[in-house]
Design an enzyme around this catalytic site. Structure first.
Site, PDB file in Angstrom:
ATOM      1  N   THR A  22      -7.224  39.747  43.368  1.00  0.00           N
ATOM      2  CA  THR A  22      -6.410  38.601  43.776  1.00  0.00           C
ATOM      3  C   THR A  22      -6.671  37.440  42.829  1.00  0.00           C
ATOM      4  O   THR A  22      -7.816  37.205  42.428  1.00  0.00           O
ATOM      5  CB  THR A  22      -6.815  38.178  45.209  1.00  0.00           C
ATOM      6  OG1 THR A  22      -6.743  39.339  46.027  1.00  0.00           O
ATOM      7  CG2 THR A  22      -5.908  37.108  45.769  1.00  0.00           C
ATOM      8  N   ASP A 130      -2.411  46.894  28.277  1.00  0.00           N
ATOM      9  CA  ASP A 130      -1.541  46.823  29.453  1.00  0.00           C
ATOM     10  C   ASP A 130      -0.505  45.712  29.276  1.00  0.00           C
ATOM     11  O   ASP A 130      -0.301  44.883  30.164  1.00  0.00           O
ATOM     12  CB  ASP A 130      -2.384  46.615  30.717  1.00  0.00           C
ATOM     13  CG  ASP A 130      -1.647  47.032  31.988  1.00  0.00           C
ATOM     14  OD1 ASP A 130      -0.615  47.729  31.873  1.00  0.00           O
ATOM     15  OD2 ASP A 130      -2.100  46.660  33.076  1.00  0.00           O
TER      16      ASP A 130
HETATM   17  N1  ATP Z   1      -4.212  32.454  34.507  1.00  0.00           N
HETATM   18  C1  ATP Z   1      -3.288  32.399  35.480  1.00  0.00           C
HETATM   19  N2  ATP Z   1      -2.727  31.211  35.819  1.00  0.00           N
HETATM   20  C2  ATP Z   1      -1.797  31.165  36.797  1.00  0.00           C
HETATM   21  N3  ATP Z   1      -1.365  32.219  37.511  1.00  0.00           N
HETATM   22  C3  ATP Z   1      -1.890  33.427  37.225  1.00  0.00           C
HETATM   23  C4  ATP Z   1      -2.867  33.577  36.203  1.00  0.00           C
HETATM   24  N4  ATP Z   1      -3.174  34.886  36.121  1.00  0.00           N
HETATM   25  C5  ATP Z   1      -2.440  35.506  37.052  1.00  0.00           C
HETATM   26  N5  ATP Z   1      -1.658  34.637  37.722  1.00  0.00           N
HETATM   27  C6  ATP Z   1      -0.716  34.951  38.816  1.00  0.00           C
HETATM   28  O1  ATP Z   1      -1.290  35.902  39.682  1.00  0.00           O
HETATM   29  C7  ATP Z   1      -0.416  37.027  39.825  1.00  0.00           C
HETATM   30  C8  ATP Z   1      -1.241  38.287  39.960  1.00  0.00           C
HETATM   31  O2  ATP Z   1      -1.851  38.551  38.720  1.00  0.00           O
HETATM   32  P1  ATP Z   1      -2.620  39.901  38.421  1.00  0.00           P
HETATM   33  O3  ATP Z   1      -3.035  39.852  37.001  1.00  0.00           O
HETATM   34  O4  ATP Z   1      -3.707  40.110  39.430  1.00  0.00           O
HETATM   35  O5  ATP Z   1      -1.572  41.018  38.763  1.00  0.00           O
HETATM   36  P2  ATP Z   1      -0.363  41.662  37.938  1.00  0.00           P
HETATM   37  O6  ATP Z   1      -0.649  41.573  36.480  1.00  0.00           O
HETATM   38  O7  ATP Z   1       0.906  41.060  38.458  1.00  0.00           O
HETATM   39  O8  ATP Z   1      -0.408  43.154  38.417  1.00  0.00           O
HETATM   40  P3  ATP Z   1      -1.467  44.278  38.012  1.00  0.00           P
HETATM   41  O9  ATP Z   1      -2.810  43.661  37.863  1.00  0.00           O
HETATM   42  O10 ATP Z   1      -1.374  45.220  39.130  1.00  0.00           O
HETATM   43  O11 ATP Z   1      -0.959  44.815  36.746  1.00  0.00           O
HETATM   44  C9  ATP Z   1       0.476  36.986  38.581  1.00  0.00           C
HETATM   45  O12 ATP Z   1       1.720  37.517  38.854  1.00  0.00           O
HETATM   46  C10 ATP Z   1       0.563  35.523  38.249  1.00  0.00           C
HETATM   47  O13 ATP Z   1       1.675  34.965  38.907  1.00  0.00           O
END
Ligand code: ATP
Length: 413
Positions: A22, A130
């Site tokens: 998360t 990825d």
């Molecule tokens: N550095 C950041 N600043 C702001 N929001 C972020 C940041 N990193 C991630 N998020 C938000 O959190 C959400 C979840 O990110 P996360 O990397 O856990 O999952 P994902 O890349 O969407 O999916 P998965 O990890 O399953 O490939 C993202 O869609 C983004 O909106």
């Protein structure tokens, strides 16, 4: 509810969830941060914790305007967290879902940013592994660039590598997101920088077309297409831009451009693309109500995943991201004969708007109509020359899949 992460950070509000954990909006000694808190079962995996610490230097060392910097790694009791720069904006998947297709100038500007970020990472010896729209964040507080796009930043560096433990994946398993997987990974080779270029070219194609070149249907079918099929040209795409995509989707990793060159070549094209509207390409899903032979051919008859747009199972067995973006696969490396596949391609061939999809009922009907028209024309000709013989015109070619012969955090208030 706020919670402490290590001694220096507080996580205040959930920004989003992915398969590995998360992401929280948090606060650190130097101000707001994004904190990716890995899932508990990952955090309790001693081997993974060891890798986490091992990778510390590489992850913390990446500093580039188009990379979301990791500022800190926290290992504290049951918590395993990456503390990152906070990007106020949205991710590219959300924008693409909203707009369906981007204008070429905006798409190319975004992908050029990501290519620059990748170039810095590759120079530091880090492969992302990825690259996909979910991992590209658009900084709404940054200046507007070509095509009205905000700066794009690549995030989740090193996370795939951390989670891809040798124990889970040794020689038999693939970790990644099926639509973006380079053929050499599917064939079991170690991922090098060129896999990121392949994935980024797939993203560029997707931004322009609204769908990925080899996606659709069962994940196994997607993997097979990466290895065996060639990409089909997008109607209306400028030739130079198309050639870049083709080169970066080459099956042989050595034939692909390097990230720095890709970034530069894309930027060169920006002035030519100014003002060009999104490509007029029909979505392969627009006739979804019709039976889809491509899916039927490759999927298990009863497999519930057969009709998912982007086939996926969670990155880690048991993971259940509560966003509806299942984006990872963890499956065995297919045997060579499985990869060889059938004689017919099953990729979703792009069509100009209004043109029927190969294999669809509408396409079959129009092929039938063509056969009848040709038959009638033949009959008239035959009658005219007095031979009196009926020539049946075979329409088999009309059903063939076209082949390319050339190549084979919320914004702050
Ligand atoms: N550095 C950041 N600043 C702001 N929001 C972020 C940041 N990193 C991630 N998020 C938000 O959190 C959400 C979840 O990110 P996360 O990397 O856990 O999952 P994902 O890349 O969407 O999916 P998965 O990890 O399953 O490939 C993202 O869609 C983004 O909106």
């Amino acid at each position: 509810m706020a919670r402490k992460i290590g001694s220096r950070y507080t996580a205040n509000q959930i920004l989003g969830r992915g398969s590995a954990g998360t992401v929280w909006l948090g606060e650190g000694p130097e101000g707001p941060v994004a904190i990716k808190l890995l899932r508990e079962d990952l955090a309790s995996d001693q081997e993974l914790v060891g890798r986490f610490v091992q990778e510390r230097t590489a992850l913390l060392g990446l500093d580039h305007p188009h990379v979301v910097s990791v500022r800190d790694l926290v290992v504290d009791g049951n918590d395993l967290a990456l503390v990152m720069d906070l990007v106020r904006g949205t991710d590219l998947r959300t924008r693409l879902d909203r707009e369906r297709r981007l204008a070429p100038e905006a798409a190319v500007a975004i992908v050029a940013d990501v290519a620059d970020g990748l170039a810095a990472a590759h120079a530091a010896g880090v492969v992302h592994r990825d690259v996909k729209p979910e991992n590209v964040l658009l900084d709404m507080q940054g200046p507007l660039g070509p095509g009205g796009s905000h700066p794009a930043l690549l995030t989740d560096f090193g996370v795939a590598k951390l989670i891809d433990s040798p124990r889970r994946t040794r020689a038999t398993k693939i970790i990644g997101t099926p639509d973006y997987l380079a053929p050499e990974i599917i064939e079991g080779l170690p991922p090098r920088a060129a896999v990121d270029i392949y994935a980024l070219a797939t993203v560029l194609y997707e931004l322009l077309a609204g769908f990925t070149p080899f996606g659709g249907g069962h994940p196994g079918a997607v993997l097979r297409r990466h290895v065996t099929e060639t990409v089909v040209p997008l109607p209306g795409i400028p030739e130079e831009l198309w050639q870049l995509i083709v080169q970066c989707l080459a099956k042989a990793p050595a034939s692909r451009l390097r990230a720095s060159e890709l970034g530069a070549r894309l930027r060169e094209q920006l002035p030519l693309l100014a003002g060009m509207p999104p490509l007029d390409v029909d979505s392969p899903d627009s006739e979804a109500a019709e039976p889809d032979e491509a899916y039927e051919e490759t999927a298990e008859p009863s497999a519930p995943v057969a009709r998912q747009r982007r086939g996926a199972v969670p990155l880690v067995p048991g993971a259940a991201p509560d966003s509806n973006r299942d984006t990872h696969t963890s499956m065995r490396v297919p045997a060579p004969d499985e990869l060889a596949g059938g004689a017919r391609g099953t990729a979703r061939a792009p069509r100009a708007t209004g043109a029927p999809r190969p294999g669809s009922a509408r396409h079959r009907a129009s092929a039938r109509r063509r056969r009848i028209t040709l038959g009638v024309a033949g009959a008239v000709l035959v009658a005219a020359i007095g031979v009196g013989t009926w020539i049946a015109v075979s329409g088999d070619d009309a059903d063939a899949t076209p082949q390319d012969t050339k190549n084979s955090a919320p914004a702050s208030p």
